[in-house]
Design an enzyme around this catalytic site. Structure first.
Site, mmCIF file in Angstrom:
data_model
loop_
_atom_site.group_PDB
_atom_site.id
_atom_site.type_symbol
_atom_site.label_atom_id
_atom_site.label_comp_id
_atom_site.label_asym_id
_atom_site.label_seq_id
_atom_site.Cartn_x
_atom_site.Cartn_y
_atom_site.Cartn_z
ATOM 1 N N GLU A 273 0.831 -1.216 0.000
ATOM 2 C CA GLU A 273 0.000 0.000 0.000
ATOM 3 C C GLU A 273 0.859 1.256 0.000
ATOM 4 O OE1 GLU A 273 -2.085 -0.383 3.713
ATOM 5 O OE2 GLU A 273 -3.362 -2.014 3.026
ATOM 6 N N GLY A 275 2.105 4.957 -0.622
ATOM 7 C CA GLY A 275 1.511 6.248 -0.965
ATOM 8 C C GLY A 275 2.618 7.226 -1.332
ATOM 9 N N ARG A 276 3.286 7.715 -0.294
ATOM 10 C CA ARG A 276 4.327 8.723 -0.461
ATOM 11 C C ARG A 276 5.361 8.355 -1.533
ATOM 12 N NH1 ARG A 276 5.866 11.992 3.831
ATOM 13 N NH2 ARG A 276 4.798 10.481 5.147
ATOM 14 N N ARG A 312 2.771 20.237 5.858
ATOM 15 C CA ARG A 312 3.750 19.358 6.489
ATOM 16 C C ARG A 312 4.801 20.086 7.335
ATOM 17 N NH1 ARG A 312 5.485 14.758 5.483
ATOM 18 N NH2 ARG A 312 7.433 15.571 4.696
ATOM 19 N N TYR A 316 4.468 18.759 11.022
ATOM 20 C CA TYR A 316 5.473 17.786 11.489
ATOM 21 C C TYR A 316 6.864 18.376 11.569
ATOM 22 C CZ TYR A 316 2.173 14.528 9.064
ATOM 23 O OH TYR A 316 1.097 13.840 8.578
ATOM 24 N N CYS A 342 -1.965 34.149 8.906
ATOM 25 C CA CYS A 342 -1.787 34.777 10.212
ATOM 26 C C CYS A 342 -1.539 33.745 11.307
ATOM 27 C CB CYS A 342 -3.012 35.612 10.542
ATOM 28 S SG CYS A 342 -3.307 36.839 9.284
ATOM 29 N N GLU A 343 -0.404 33.086 11.237
ATOM 30 C CA GLU A 343 0.028 32.107 12.244
ATOM 31 C C GLU A 343 1.545 32.150 12.245
ATOM 32 O OE1 GLU A 343 -1.785 29.853 14.084
ATOM 33 O OE2 GLU A 343 -3.726 30.108 13.096
ATOM 34 N N TYR A 370 0.949 14.152 0.334
ATOM 35 C CA TYR A 370 0.470 14.854 1.526
ATOM 36 C C TYR A 370 0.654 16.365 1.399
ATOM 37 C CZ TYR A 370 0.606 10.019 3.007
ATOM 38 O OH TYR A 370 0.422 8.663 3.063
HETATM 39 C C1 LIG Z 1 -1.174 6.221 4.965
HETATM 40 C C2 LIG Z 1 -1.284 4.772 4.762
HETATM 41 C C3 LIG Z 1 -0.539 4.146 3.759
HETATM 42 C C4 LIG Z 1 0.451 4.873 2.908
HETATM 43 O O1 LIG Z 1 1.555 5.304 3.636
HETATM 44 P P1 LIG Z 1 2.826 5.937 2.913
HETATM 45 O O2 LIG Z 1 3.739 6.247 4.006
HETATM 46 O O3 LIG Z 1 2.343 7.167 2.204
HETATM 47 O O4 LIG Z 1 3.353 4.923 1.967
HETATM 48 C C5 LIG Z 1 -0.734 2.796 3.565
HETATM 49 N N1 LIG Z 1 -1.604 2.085 4.330
HETATM 50 C C6 LIG Z 1 -2.319 2.660 5.311
HETATM 51 C C7 LIG Z 1 -3.252 1.842 6.114
HETATM 52 C C8 LIG Z 1 -2.185 4.021 5.568
HETATM 53 O O5 LIG Z 1 -2.891 4.579 6.557
#
Ligand SMILES: *Cc1c(COP(=O)(O)O)cnc(C)c1O
Length: 415
Positions: A273, A275-276, A312, A316, A342-343, A370
């Site tokens: 899974e 994402g980033r 981000r 973070y 304004c922060e 993100y």
């Molecule tokens: C956010 C998330 C991802 C993706 O995470 P990355 O760090 O962007 O690869 C995969 N699985 C679940 C359940 C997530 O919450």
């Protein structure tokens, strides 16, 4: 391999200069490279050659329809965390049969929509969710395919806000409770046990914690088999990190090597899974210097992008490289790069050495993940336009919002 390169003193995305993009579409603008998206996806695909595997792109990293469509055409599945994301995947031409649904708080309506769409699997995160899913599936005459998201209690050595696999996190089912809950799942009439899932955190640069989690997951899968529960897939989650500054980042094949070795010869399909790592380095936030405010203690460069566009750094304390789009004549100086919101927390970068003048363009690098998805309209700021570059062509994949659209859903009291 970078899809962002400096040619004749100007930063380009593929074959288009960012100055031309700014002139045509204005700033702030998120600019993505299709070739970079494709290369990142193919890195996973190539690493998984010869294996029964599915890469489910984590939609929350960047959910623009055009980006989902690029991945759908490459054969991706999708990891979603809401009914809204499911609707996006379908609208973008994604296959619901390749969708896994993660998240700790799925609503009844979201469960129903996902069952109707025929998703691949629910990643169930609690006993209560399991019971509710069984009831909802029964009420519409469907069987719900499930994995339990198990918390392997592995320290991913990342930022505490993006670490998700520790016992103290809200995510997943405790490792010790998983076997009992699987037996319960197997006994429920409208639940079909398909897999086992984990996701230990984000921006992981060391493959070791992921391998440690995988080992625990495989051990559990074997225990379940002894209980007569046979899984069709194992989902190792996402989390692979990307380069934001000078980190050493493993390639997809290096990151997956240990997991692939551990799973060699197993029958279960492998799910991931990411994402980033599929989108992060494929995007930049293009912005213009509005005002320079040199001071006795600090010099402020106020730009037309802000924390509402890219949260981000404020959220973070994340680092994003910031570069001038065009080599300028100004003397390099140290700048606090901040937005107009304004922060005091509204910064994009601290103490950056930049040779800039008012009106110059800056690119905030590695903001494909993100970035836009976490953006807001704080301070009634229309969100940035999104542009997807493909070779020498720029496609507007989300137009800029107008101010009137920002309050179009609001109304005042009558009388
Ligand atoms: C956010 C998330 C991802 C993706 O995470 P990355 O760090 O962007 O690869 C995969 N699985 C679940 C359940 C997530 O919450």
């Amino acid at each position: 391999m970078s899809f962002f390169s400096r040619r004749n003193g100007t930063l380009h995305v593929e074959d288009l200069s960012l100055s031309e993009i700014a002139a045509r579409f204005g700033t702030p603008a998120y600019v993505y490279s299709r070739a970079a998206l494709t290369a990142a996806f193919n890195a996973y695909k190539n690493a998984l050659t010869g294996r029964d595997a599915l890469v489910c792109y984590a939609v929350k990293a960047n959910s623009n329809l055009a980006i989902l469509n690029v991945f759908a055409r490459l054969g991706a599945g999708f990891d979603i965390v809401s009914g809204g994301e499911l609707a996006r995947v379908i609208a973008a031409g994604g296959d619901p049969g390749k969708v896994v649904f993660s998240g700790v708080g799925k609503s009844a309506a979201e469960m129903r929509a996902a069952l109707e769409a025929g998703i691949l699997c629910f990643n169930v995160e609690s006993a209560a969710e399991l019971e509710q899913l069984d009831e909802i599936a029964a009420s519409i005459g469907k069987k719900a395919p499930v994995s339990l998201r198990v918390n392997p209690n592995v320290d991913p050595k990342t930022h505490p806000y993006i670490s998700t696999g520790l016992k103290s996190n809200k995510f997943g089912v405790a490792f010790e409770d998983a076997r009992t809950l699987y037996r319960r799942a197997a006994a429920l009439p409208n639940i079909e046990v398909h897999g086992l899932d984990c996701h230990i955190g984000s921006q992981l640069l060391d493959p070791a914690p992921a391998a440690e989690a995988a080992e625990k997951i495989l051990g559990l899968a074997d225990e379940l088999a002894a209980d007569g529960i046979h899984l069709s897939h194992l989902d190792f989650g996402g989390g692979m990190g990307i380069q934001y500054s000078d980190e050493t980042v493993p390639s997809a094949s290096e990151y997956l090597a240990a997991i692939l070795k551990l799973t060699a010869g197993r029958k279960e399909k492998l799910l991931f899974e990411p994402g980033r790592s599929l989108v992060g380095n494929a995007g930049v936030l293009l912005t213009k210097v509005e005002v320079l405010k040199p001071g006795s203690e600090k010099n402020f460069a106020i730009i037309d992008a802000a924390m509402n566009d890219l949260m981000r750094p404020a959220l973070y304390d994340a680092f994003h490289d910031i570069v001038a789009v065009t080599d300028g004549k100004a003397q390099p100086q140290c700048w606090e790069v901040v937005g107009p919101v304004c922060e005091s927390g509204d910064f994009l970068g601290h103490a950056r050495k930049l040779a800039i003048e008012t009106g110059d363009l800056l690119a905030i690098m590695s903001t494909g993940a993100y970035g836009m998805t976490m953006s807001s309209n704080y301070n009634t700021r229309p969100r940035a336009i999104e542009v997807l570059v493909d070779g020498a062509h720029a496609h507007v994949v989300r137009r800029r919002e107008s101010v009137s659209e920002l309050f179009a859903l609001e109304s005042v009291l009558p009388g």
